[in-house]
Design an enzyme around this catalytic site. Structure first.
Site, mmCIF file in Angstrom:
data_model
loop_
_atom_site.group_PDB
_atom_site.id
_atom_site.type_symbol
_atom_site.label_atom_id
_atom_site.label_comp_id
_atom_site.label_asym_id
_atom_site.label_seq_id
_atom_site.Cartn_x
_atom_site.Cartn_y
_atom_site.Cartn_z
ATOM 1 N N GLY A 38 -10.973 -21.330 36.338
ATOM 2 C CA GLY A 38 -10.191 -21.338 35.097
ATOM 3 C C GLY A 38 -8.984 -22.265 35.091
ATOM 4 N N SER A 39 -9.056 -23.387 35.809
ATOM 5 C CA SER A 39 -7.875 -24.266 35.815
ATOM 6 C C SER A 39 -7.688 -24.960 34.461
ATOM 7 C CB SER A 39 -7.948 -25.285 36.953
ATOM 8 O OG SER A 39 -8.948 -26.240 36.718
ATOM 9 N N ASN A 40 -8.764 -25.251 33.751
ATOM 10 C CA ASN A 40 -8.605 -25.842 32.407
ATOM 11 C C ASN A 40 -8.014 -24.827 31.438
ATOM 12 O OD1 ASN A 40 -9.614 -28.723 32.003
ATOM 13 N ND2 ASN A 40 -11.153 -27.842 33.384
ATOM 14 N N MET A 97 -20.358 -21.160 32.570
ATOM 15 C CA MET A 97 -21.599 -21.650 33.146
ATOM 16 C C MET A 97 -22.843 -21.030 32.497
ATOM 17 S SD MET A 97 -20.267 -23.791 35.115
ATOM 18 C CE MET A 97 -21.612 -24.365 36.132
ATOM 19 N N ARG A 98 -22.830 -20.983 31.186
ATOM 20 C CA ARG A 98 -23.995 -20.450 30.472
ATOM 21 C C ARG A 98 -24.211 -21.259 29.207
ATOM 22 N NH1 ARG A 98 -26.164 -15.406 31.103
ATOM 23 N NH2 ARG A 98 -26.601 -15.074 28.910
ATOM 24 N N LEU A 99 -25.481 -21.462 28.890
ATOM 25 C CA LEU A 99 -25.787 -22.077 27.595
ATOM 26 C C LEU A 99 -25.592 -21.011 26.530
ATOM 27 C CD1 LEU A 99 -29.027 -24.142 28.276
ATOM 28 C CD2 LEU A 99 -26.758 -25.009 27.639
ATOM 29 N N ASN A 140 -15.907 -28.027 24.363
ATOM 30 C CA ASN A 140 -16.200 -27.969 25.803
ATOM 31 C C ASN A 140 -15.591 -29.165 26.493
ATOM 32 O OD1 ASN A 140 -17.483 -27.048 28.229
ATOM 33 N ND2 ASN A 140 -19.073 -28.602 27.941
ATOM 34 N N HIS A 159 -16.309 -31.660 29.870
ATOM 35 C CA HIS A 159 -17.344 -32.007 30.851
ATOM 36 C C HIS A 159 -16.797 -33.103 31.769
ATOM 37 C CE1 HIS A 159 -21.378 -32.399 32.420
ATOM 38 N NE2 HIS A 159 -21.189 -33.706 32.403
#
Ligand code: GRF
Length: 190
Positions: free
Chosen positions: A12-14, A89-91, A106, A108
């Site tokens: 969770g750094s972002n 980490m899920r679609l 999001n 990336h």
């Protein structure tokens, strides 16, 4: 004040970078809910310590549509208007994407459309590119395919390892994600 929902699965750094920017008034928003599909995620510990509302449930073995319906319910109950994926980490299910159409963001760790999917930093490193970076984009039903909102370029330096490169990209992420959210929802400091 725009109400943000954060979805995370790990450190969770972002999310922390966004939270700090919110606290400084650089993003005119409040974090209305932090959601995780991984109850032991480090990002949740930070959220609790910061006094933020948290919702978590393990997604292990739960069908995607069913899990996402529960997340949606929690987000709606918290009055969330924009969803920030921060290492989630899920679609997402099509129903989820439709419910927050154009309001799911999001980050990336590559310059999309290059190197989508997992281990983007490693993919770029192994490919031998000289410049990579990170991308903030809107989420659609594809894997890292939605409209690009902002990008930051990061050079690959002589002697880099995947780890050193990833750390340099992460620093860029921590600037780009909050700055992009400020552009989307407004800032008291611009
Ligand atoms: C980041 O590299 C982000 O670009 C990717 O997942 C990682 C999450 O890291 N989507 P963190 O949990 O925000 O520290």
């Amino acid at each position: 004040m725009t109400r943000l929902g954060i979805l995370l699965s790990g450190r969770g750094s972002n999310f922390q970078a966004i939270h700090r920017a919110v606290e400084r008034g650089e993003i005119e928003a409040e974090i209305a809910l932090v959601v995780s599909n991984v109850p032991e995620a480090a990002g949740l510990k930070y959220a609790r310590e910061a006094g933020l509302p948290v919702w978590t449930m393990s997604s292990k073995g739960v069908p995607r549509a069913e899990f996402d319906r529960k997340v949606l319910e929690a987000l709606r109950e918290a009055g969330v208007e924009w969803v920030c994926l921060a290492g989630y980490m899920r679609l997402l299910s099509p129903e989820f994407i439709a419910a927050y159409a154009g309001r799911i963001v999001n980050i990336h760790p590559s310059l999309l459309p290059s190197f989508p999917g997992l281990d983007a930093q490693e993919q770029a490193f192994r490919h031998g590119v000289k410049i990579t970076g990170c991308t903030v984009h809107l989420v659609d039903e594809g894997l890292d395919t939605g409209p690009i909102l902002a990008q930051s370029a990061v050079p690959v330096l002589e002697g880099d390892t995947v780890e050193s490169l990833s750390a340099r990209i992460l620093e860029a992420e921590h600037k780009l994600y909050p700055a992009t959210m400020a552009r989307l929802v407004g800032s008291r400091k611009q």
